[in-house]
Design a protein around this motif. Structure first.
Motif, PDB file in Angstrom:
ATOM      1  N   GLU A 132       0.737  -1.171   0.087  1.00 31.51           N
ATOM      2  CA  GLU A 132      -0.102  -0.166   0.042  1.00 31.51           C
ATOM      3  C   GLU A 132       0.895   1.190   0.050  1.00 31.51           C
ATOM      4  O   GLU A 132       1.933   1.213   0.645  1.00 31.51           O
ATOM      5  CB  GLU A 132      -0.757   0.166   1.343  1.00 31.51           C
ATOM      6  N   ILE A 133       0.672   2.160  -0.705  1.00 34.81           N
ATOM      7  CA  ILE A 133       1.004   3.479  -0.627  1.00 34.81           C
ATOM      8  C   ILE A 133       0.079   4.384   0.020  1.00 34.81           C
ATOM      9  O   ILE A 133      -0.962   4.651  -0.352  1.00 34.81           O
ATOM     10  CB  ILE A 133       1.222   4.099  -1.859  1.00 34.81           C
ATOM     11  N   GLU A 134       0.707   5.028   1.070  1.00 38.97           N
ATOM     12  CA  GLU A 134      -0.111   5.990   2.107  1.00 38.97           C
ATOM     13  C   GLU A 134      -0.760   6.742   1.322  1.00 38.97           C
ATOM     14  O   GLU A 134      -0.161   7.853   0.370  1.00 38.97           O
ATOM     15  CB  GLU A 134       0.679   6.678   3.097  1.00 38.97           C
ATOM     16  N   ASP A 135      -2.331   7.172   1.460  1.00 38.23           N
ATOM     17  CA  ASP A 135      -3.068   8.204   0.888  1.00 38.23           C
ATOM     18  C   ASP A 135      -3.103   8.287  -0.634  1.00 38.23           C
ATOM     19  O   ASP A 135      -3.385   9.475  -1.239  1.00 38.23           O
ATOM     20  CB  ASP A 135      -2.646   9.593   1.293  1.00 38.23           C
ATOM     21  N   SER A 136      -2.811   7.203  -1.315  1.00 41.56           N
ATOM     22  CA  SER A 136      -2.767   7.054  -2.817  1.00 41.56           C
ATOM     23  C   SER A 136      -3.067   5.806  -3.296  1.00 41.56           C
ATOM     24  O   SER A 136      -2.529   4.888  -3.479  1.00 41.56           O
ATOM     25  CB  SER A 136      -1.587   7.591  -3.318  1.00 41.56           C
ATOM     26  N   THR A 137      -4.502   5.771  -3.561  1.00 41.30           N
ATOM     27  CA  THR A 137      -5.009   4.331  -4.500  1.00 41.30           C
ATOM     28  C   THR A 137      -4.186   4.418  -5.830  1.00 41.30           C
ATOM     29  O   THR A 137      -4.151   3.241  -6.164  1.00 41.30           O
ATOM     30  CB  THR A 137      -6.558   4.446  -4.364  1.00 41.30           C
ATOM     31  N   THR A 138      -4.076   5.312  -6.397  1.00 34.98           N
ATOM     32  CA  THR A 138      -3.532   5.378  -7.666  1.00 34.98           C
ATOM     33  C   THR A 138      -1.796   4.851  -7.605  1.00 34.98           C
ATOM     34  O   THR A 138      -1.492   4.122  -8.475  1.00 34.98           O
ATOM     35  CB  THR A 138      -3.473   6.914  -8.256  1.00 34.98           C
ATOM     36  N   PHE A 139      -1.256   5.364  -6.731  1.00 34.87           N
ATOM     37  CA  PHE A 139       0.254   4.814  -6.447  1.00 34.87           C
ATOM     38  C   PHE A 139       0.255   3.491  -5.855  1.00 34.87           C
ATOM     39  O   PHE A 139       0.881   2.761  -6.168  1.00 34.87           O
ATOM     40  CB  PHE A 139       1.144   5.917  -5.789  1.00 34.87           C
ATOM     41  N   THR A 140      -0.586   3.106  -5.151  1.00 42.66           N
ATOM     42  CA  THR A 140      -0.988   1.857  -4.771  1.00 42.66           C
ATOM     43  C   THR A 140      -1.017   0.838  -5.940  1.00 42.66           C
ATOM     44  O   THR A 140      -0.415  -0.297  -6.101  1.00 42.66           O
ATOM     45  CB  THR A 140      -2.143   1.733  -3.606  1.00 42.66           C
ATOM     46  N   ARG A 141      -2.000   1.066  -6.892  1.00 42.51           N
ATOM     47  CA  ARG A 141      -2.398   0.305  -8.112  1.00 42.51           C
ATOM     48  C   ARG A 141      -1.063   0.223  -8.799  1.00 42.51           C
ATOM     49  O   ARG A 141      -0.635  -0.839  -9.292  1.00 42.51           O
ATOM     50  CB  ARG A 141      -3.293   1.250  -8.797  1.00 42.51           C
ATOM     51  N   LEU A 142      -0.513   1.268  -9.046  1.00 45.11           N
ATOM     52  CA  LEU A 142       0.757   1.389  -9.936  1.00 45.11           C
ATOM     53  C   LEU A 142       1.818   0.565  -9.316  1.00 45.11           C
ATOM     54  O   LEU A 142       2.496  -0.136  -9.972  1.00 45.11           O
ATOM     55  CB  LEU A 142       1.363   2.648 -10.107  1.00 45.11           C
ATOM     56  N   THR A 143       2.230   0.671  -7.994  1.00 49.17           N
ATOM     57  CA  THR A 143       3.458  -0.299  -7.180  1.00 49.17           C
ATOM     58  C   THR A 143       2.775  -1.885  -7.352  1.00 49.17           C
ATOM     59  O   THR A 143       3.949  -2.575  -7.502  1.00 49.17           O
ATOM     60  CB  THR A 143       3.704   0.297  -5.956  1.00 49.17           C
TER      61      THR A 143
END
Length: 189
Positions: A77-88
């Motif tokens: 998980e990337i804190e405060d970012s569903t977009t960066f979570t999806r990308l990682t």
């Protein structure tokens, strides 16, 4: 398993057989934290977490120890970012669908490393790529590291070394891993 991986496993088993009995201690999944940071090209720091991880510290004869750690990329998980979570989690970074785990197997080390701090080498595997990396273990804040306080380690890797360079226009190359580990309570067995 690759030929190199098979050979390494055989060597490890032979080494353990020659060293005698071993004792394994689980890493406490609830009390431990594993994360990472990386920067965007615009200077923002992204903070990531591996909420699902598992590990074991093996105590070998001769006073040496070895840690094995696995981190679930599907749960990153990337804190405060569903977009960066999806990308990682996606195929341009960890590619969780194909490579569900990041794994680290340390070199054998003396217990003094945990009590005094220092460098811990080992093999890190990300996206099926195995590379030697070094983590720096901080001197502990207590007399009983892993129980009374966290065992803290940090290490920096280059994304390109692990074929995670797709988002180079948006993300820096360096990923800084940080580990705050606790030992699971002994169940008396």
């Amino acid at each position: 398993m690759t030929g190199r991986g098979t050979a390494a496993a055989v060597v490890a088993l032979l080494t353990l057989a020659l060293l005698g009995p071993v004792h394994a201690t689980q890493i406490d999944q609830e009390a431990s934290r594993v994360g990472f940071t990386l920067k965007t090209r615009w200077g923002k720091t992204l903070v990531g977490h591996f909420p699902r991880h598992e590990g074991v510290i093996t105590r070998m004869s001769g006073g040496m120890h070895q840690v094995r750690l696995r981190l679930s990329t599907a749960d990153v998980e990337i804190e405060d970012s569903t977009t960066f979570t999806r990308l990682t989690r996606g195929d341009g970074f960890f590619d969780a669908a194909r490579y569900p785990w990041v794994e680290f197997v340390s070199d054998p080390y003396p217990v003094s490393l945990i009590r005094e701090g220092g460098r811990l080498g080992g093999v890190l595997t990300i996206r099926g790529v195995e590379r030697r990396e070094t983590f720096v273990v901080s001197p502990p804040d207590c007399d009983d590291p892993g129980v009374g306080c966290d065992i803290v380690a940090r290490g920096t890797v280059d994304r390109d070394d692990y074929h995670m360079g797709r988002w180079g226009f948006a993300l820096s190359d360096e990923v800084v891993f940080s580990l705050h580990m606790r030992i699971a309570p002994d169940d008396g067995t």
